[in-house]
Design a protein around this motif. Structure first.
Motif, mmCIF file in Angstrom:
data_model
loop_
_atom_site.group_PDB
_atom_site.id
_atom_site.type_symbol
_atom_site.label_atom_id
_atom_site.label_comp_id
_atom_site.label_asym_id
_atom_site.label_seq_id
_atom_site.Cartn_x
_atom_site.Cartn_y
_atom_site.Cartn_z
ATOM 1 N N UNK A 174 82.374 56.439 60.768
ATOM 2 C CA UNK A 174 81.392 57.229 60.994
ATOM 3 C C UNK A 174 81.532 58.172 60.086
ATOM 4 N N UNK A 175 80.003 58.416 59.784
ATOM 5 C CA UNK A 175 79.589 59.673 58.882
ATOM 6 C C UNK A 175 79.788 60.970 59.469
ATOM 7 N N UNK A 176 79.831 62.119 58.820
ATOM 8 C CA UNK A 176 80.137 63.347 59.284
ATOM 9 C C UNK A 176 78.871 63.807 60.443
ATOM 10 N N UNK A 177 77.844 63.715 60.099
ATOM 11 C CA UNK A 177 76.805 63.767 61.150
ATOM 12 C C UNK A 177 76.816 62.918 62.414
ATOM 13 N N UNK A 178 77.274 61.843 62.284
ATOM 14 C CA UNK A 178 77.435 61.071 63.503
ATOM 15 C C UNK A 178 78.744 61.419 64.311
ATOM 16 N N UNK A 179 79.779 62.069 63.855
ATOM 17 C CA UNK A 179 80.598 62.411 64.563
ATOM 18 C C UNK A 179 80.427 63.818 65.241
ATOM 19 N N UNK A 182 78.257 63.672 68.269
ATOM 20 C CA UNK A 182 79.209 63.204 69.602
ATOM 21 C C UNK A 182 80.003 64.334 69.811
ATOM 22 N N UNK A 183 81.054 64.542 69.055
ATOM 23 C CA UNK A 183 81.878 65.717 69.534
ATOM 24 C C UNK A 183 81.378 67.002 69.642
ATOM 25 N N UNK A 184 80.151 67.295 68.916
ATOM 26 C CA UNK A 184 79.724 68.525 69.079
ATOM 27 C C UNK A 184 79.212 68.815 70.635
ATOM 28 N N UNK A 185 78.683 67.685 71.384
ATOM 29 C CA UNK A 185 78.209 67.910 72.507
ATOM 30 C C UNK A 185 79.223 68.200 73.440
ATOM 31 N N UNK A 186 80.612 67.600 72.995
ATOM 32 C CA UNK A 186 81.555 67.546 74.320
ATOM 33 C C UNK A 186 82.529 68.799 74.011
ATOM 34 N N UNK A 217 83.236 72.434 64.677
ATOM 35 C CA UNK A 217 83.461 72.441 66.095
ATOM 36 C C UNK A 217 83.982 73.785 66.431
ATOM 37 N N UNK A 218 83.420 74.723 66.956
ATOM 38 C CA UNK A 218 84.044 76.195 66.827
ATOM 39 C C UNK A 218 84.806 76.296 68.193
ATOM 40 N N UNK A 219 84.841 75.192 69.059
ATOM 41 C CA UNK A 219 85.740 75.206 70.234
ATOM 42 C C UNK A 219 87.145 74.797 69.817
ATOM 43 N N UNK A 220 87.412 74.255 68.705
ATOM 44 C CA UNK A 220 88.613 73.508 68.400
ATOM 45 C C UNK A 220 89.640 74.368 68.237
ATOM 46 N N UNK A 221 90.772 74.324 68.794
ATOM 47 C CA UNK A 221 91.788 75.209 68.820
ATOM 48 C C UNK A 221 93.149 74.501 67.736
ATOM 49 N N UNK A 275 69.785 61.761 69.653
ATOM 50 C CA UNK A 275 71.100 62.055 69.684
ATOM 51 C C UNK A 275 71.907 61.228 70.618
ATOM 52 N N UNK A 276 72.945 60.739 70.521
ATOM 53 C CA UNK A 276 73.668 59.762 71.352
ATOM 54 C C UNK A 276 73.868 60.535 72.831
ATOM 55 N N UNK A 277 74.050 59.644 73.977
ATOM 56 C CA UNK A 277 74.328 59.971 75.093
ATOM 57 C C UNK A 277 75.601 60.099 75.495
ATOM 58 N N UNK A 278 76.159 61.180 75.924
ATOM 59 C CA UNK A 278 77.694 61.167 76.143
ATOM 60 C C UNK A 278 77.759 60.624 77.521
#
Length: 656
Positions: A174-179, A182-186, A217-221, A275-278
């Motif tokens: 997956x390219x950066x924007x593709x990831x 997806x992950x940016x939504x969850x 991903x600002x929520x990433x710990x 944008x992909x559905x989660x």
């Protein structure tokens, strides 16, 4: 519809399957079930609650099973199964495997082979769960994986689910924007990522992509770094903890049992139209559906060697991994299925004594085009079943598998999708295989094909629907509190009935003295990709099946182009190297289609292109090409494995 019988199981084989053993035990309590798979299917649809409870009991699924099987609601969409039950997915994945037996054998195209036992898998996943818990990961939190199809992906999923957290993964192609889409939504709390991977003989460096993903991903710990490519070592630019250190953490030994319908996985739609559905899948529904399909329809047993060519970005990875819950050994492969040699997957099948081998329909078609004859070049004595999905398996590919791979094997074409992380129609070890057909409908699933008004049809082509609730229905979409987007996606076409978006037909076979009653299916393609010349609906798979017979054609893509107040069929073909589309080849293609279908199937235009766009999971994208041809935007090209291929379809003079 074809009545060409290709294979049937012997009475001895039928007597020993997991399905037969389950049926025999079930009839002790329900003696009125008619014999045979179709009798069991009919009963399971009418008495679905009894079926699901019997399955839980028979498979000894670990959990606190209290309360009713389902909560009655007036709507299919709102029904929840086992609303008072609690269980843990990881606990069930590790419950059946002998500690000293192999849980995973991992191969990749550069020749690396690794393996872990069930005991090692348990220790590593518990250690990682201990580390995740220390980072503050709790039930409902998301753990994301930017990972290849290897041991670490399975360990990461088990560790997350042990804590009641939610696992979601993207493959590293997956390219950066593709990831980020997806992950940016969850909003994951922890990311597990690799530094690079090998594909088609090349090492692809992913470190910059990982850095870009982390910063978005600002929520990433926490980042857990997997060293996967020798030429791409992690440096100080991407801060994180190395995998080896994370799995040395003090173990978390407690398996947190969660409500049956709490989330386990988040999967994603292809994202080629936006944008992909989660899509959120529940713990219990995923588990019970997968174990049903793997045990009863695929005949997976403890100790079996189970393989499916997939990536962590495709739902078949989730389906494959659930074989652990039956005590099987997963065979994983990461890399190109034709590198370093075109026979690499068959080499692994021979070396590892694989019993159940799965891949996409496109893979099998490519094997035939490559001239491979695995049955002659390899010892496949342990092979009992060949599985296929991703797109309809053509009639000719059925012939190829029985002719060139193995004559005494159950070829099971299966169909479902990310939406249900499972199947609507699939295989059955107790039933014959008919050319071009999926053998049967899923147990306890009231599947049919409907006309435009939603009326089910005994014969004829229509929309795939499911008229009852089933545990593997998604919990919903992420961040869709009123379930409006979820309802619109599946229940707006026919209110109260799941409309899946596939176009196909039932294939009933009456019982004879030698053959059982059987209701199979043929899938003709996606509903939104069907062609409508003159108002007649044509599935794209009907055309592809004929085009694939032409030796010069490697693959094809068909769309309907708006033309003079109607629709005309346009066919794009990718040809063998050195072959050029000329009038003679166009005539061969058209004659092949016309002689085996109808004049309406014959393309008005046939155009050669150097490449055909596909999703990262390998599916060709008719809708994206249709948009380009009509001058409409393709909203999310990062969902494509080869977005540059779209330019071959823009402003073509042949279509003006």
């Amino acid at each position: 519809m074809s009545d060409s019988l290709l294979w049937k199981p012997t009475p001895e084989r039928i007597a020993g399957t997991q399905l037969t053993l389950f049926e025999n035990r079930l009839r002790d309590s329900f003696p009125d079930i008619k014999p045979g798979y179709q009798g069991l299917h009919d009963w399971s649809v009418h008495y679905a609650d009894d079926f699901w409870q019997a399955l839980v009991d028979d498979l000894c699924i670990v959990g606190d099973w209290t309360g009713p099987v389902s909560a009655e609601t007036p709507e299919v969409v709102g029904r929840r199964f086992f609303p008072e039950a609690r269980l843990n997915f990881a606990e069930n994945m590790l419950a059946r495997g002998n500690p000293e037996s192999l849980a995973i054998i991992e191969h990749r195209e550069d020749g690396r082979r690794r393996q872990v036992t069930y005991e090692t898998l348990r220790r590593q996943s518990q250690a990682l769960a201990g580390f995740l818990k220390e980072q503050g990961v709790e039930s409902g939190d998301r753990v994301a994986g930017f990972v290849p199809n290897g041991i670490e992906a399975v360990v990461g999923m088990l560790a997350a689910s042990q804590l009641g957290a939610v696992w979601s993964s993207c493959s590293p192609d997956f390219g950066v924007n593709g990831v980020i889409d997806r992950f940016g939504q969850i909003k994951p709390k922890v990311l597990i990522a690799i530094d690079g991977y090998c594909y088609n003989g090349k090492t692809i460096d992913t470190r910059q992509r990982v850095q870009d993903i982390v910063s978005s991903l600002p929520t990433l710990k926490r980042l857990i770094r997997i060293h996967n490519a020798d030429s791409c070592p992690w440096g100080g630019d991407v801060e994180g903890l190395d995998w080896e250190e994370a799995i040395l953490h003090a173990p978390e030994t407690h398996y947190k049992r969660m409500p049956f319908n709490d989330p386990l996985y988040i999967l994603y739609s292809s994202g080629t139209t936006g944008v992909p559905k989660c899509i959120v899948h529940g713990i219990g529904g995923t588990l019970i559906q997968h174990l049903k399909e793997l045990s009863l329809n695929t005949d997976v047993r403890p100790g079996d060697r189970m393989f499916y060519y997939t990536t962590c970005g495709w739902m078949m990875w989730n389906w494959l991994v659930s074989s652990l819950g039956l005590g099987a050994t997963l065979i994983l492969f990461d890399g190109s299925p034709f590198s370093p040699t075109p026979s690499i997957l068959w080499d692994i099948a021979e070396k590892e004594n694989i019993r159940i081998f799965g891949a996409s329909a496109k893979y099998y078609a490519a094997c035939e085009k490559e001239g491979l004859s695995p049955g002659k070049s390899h010892n496949l004595g342990t092979l009992d079943a060949l599985l296929s999905t991703g797109s309809p398996l053509s009639h000719e590919s059925f012939d190829y598998l029985y002719r060139e791979v193995k004559s005494d094997v159950c070829v099971s074409s299966i169909s479902g999708g990310t939406d249900v992380v499972s199947c609507f129609a699939l295989g059955c070890p107790n039933l014959p295989v008919y050319r071009g057909e999926l053998q049967c409908l899923g147990l306890a699933m009231d599947v049919a094909f409907a006309d435009d008004d939603g009326n089910p049809m005994a014969t004829g082509k229509g929309e795939l629907i499911c008229r009852n609730a089933f545990p593997a229905m998604p919990v919903g979409f992420w961040d869709d509190p009123g379930q409006n987007r979820f309802r619109d996606a599946y229940f707006s076409r026919f209110p109260g009935i799941w409309a899946h978006g596939d176009y196909g037909e039932l294939c009933p076979h009456e019982a004879t003295d030698e053959l059982p009653e059987q209701v199979g299916a043929i899938i003709h393609g996606r509903s939104d990709a069907t062609l409508n010349p003159g108002g007649v609906r044509i599935g794209t798979a009907e055309i592809y099946r004929q085009v694939e017979k032409v030796e010069s054609v490697l693959e094809a893509l068909a769309i309907g182009q708006k033309w003079q107040d109607d629709v005309r069929v346009v066919l794009f073909v990718r040809l063998r190297e050195g072959v050029t589309l000329d009038d003679a080849l166009i005539k061969i293609i058209r004659d092949t289609i016309r002689s085996n279908t109808t004049p309406r199937h014959v393309p008005a235009r046939i155009i050669q292109v150097p490449d055909i766009p596909r999703t990262i999971s390998g599916k060709i994208v008719e809708l994206a090409v249709r948009n380009v041809v009509h001058g409409e935007p393709v909203k999310n090209q990062d969902a494509l494995a080869n977005p540059e291929a779209l330019r071959h379809f823009d402003n073509l003079p042949e279509l003006q």
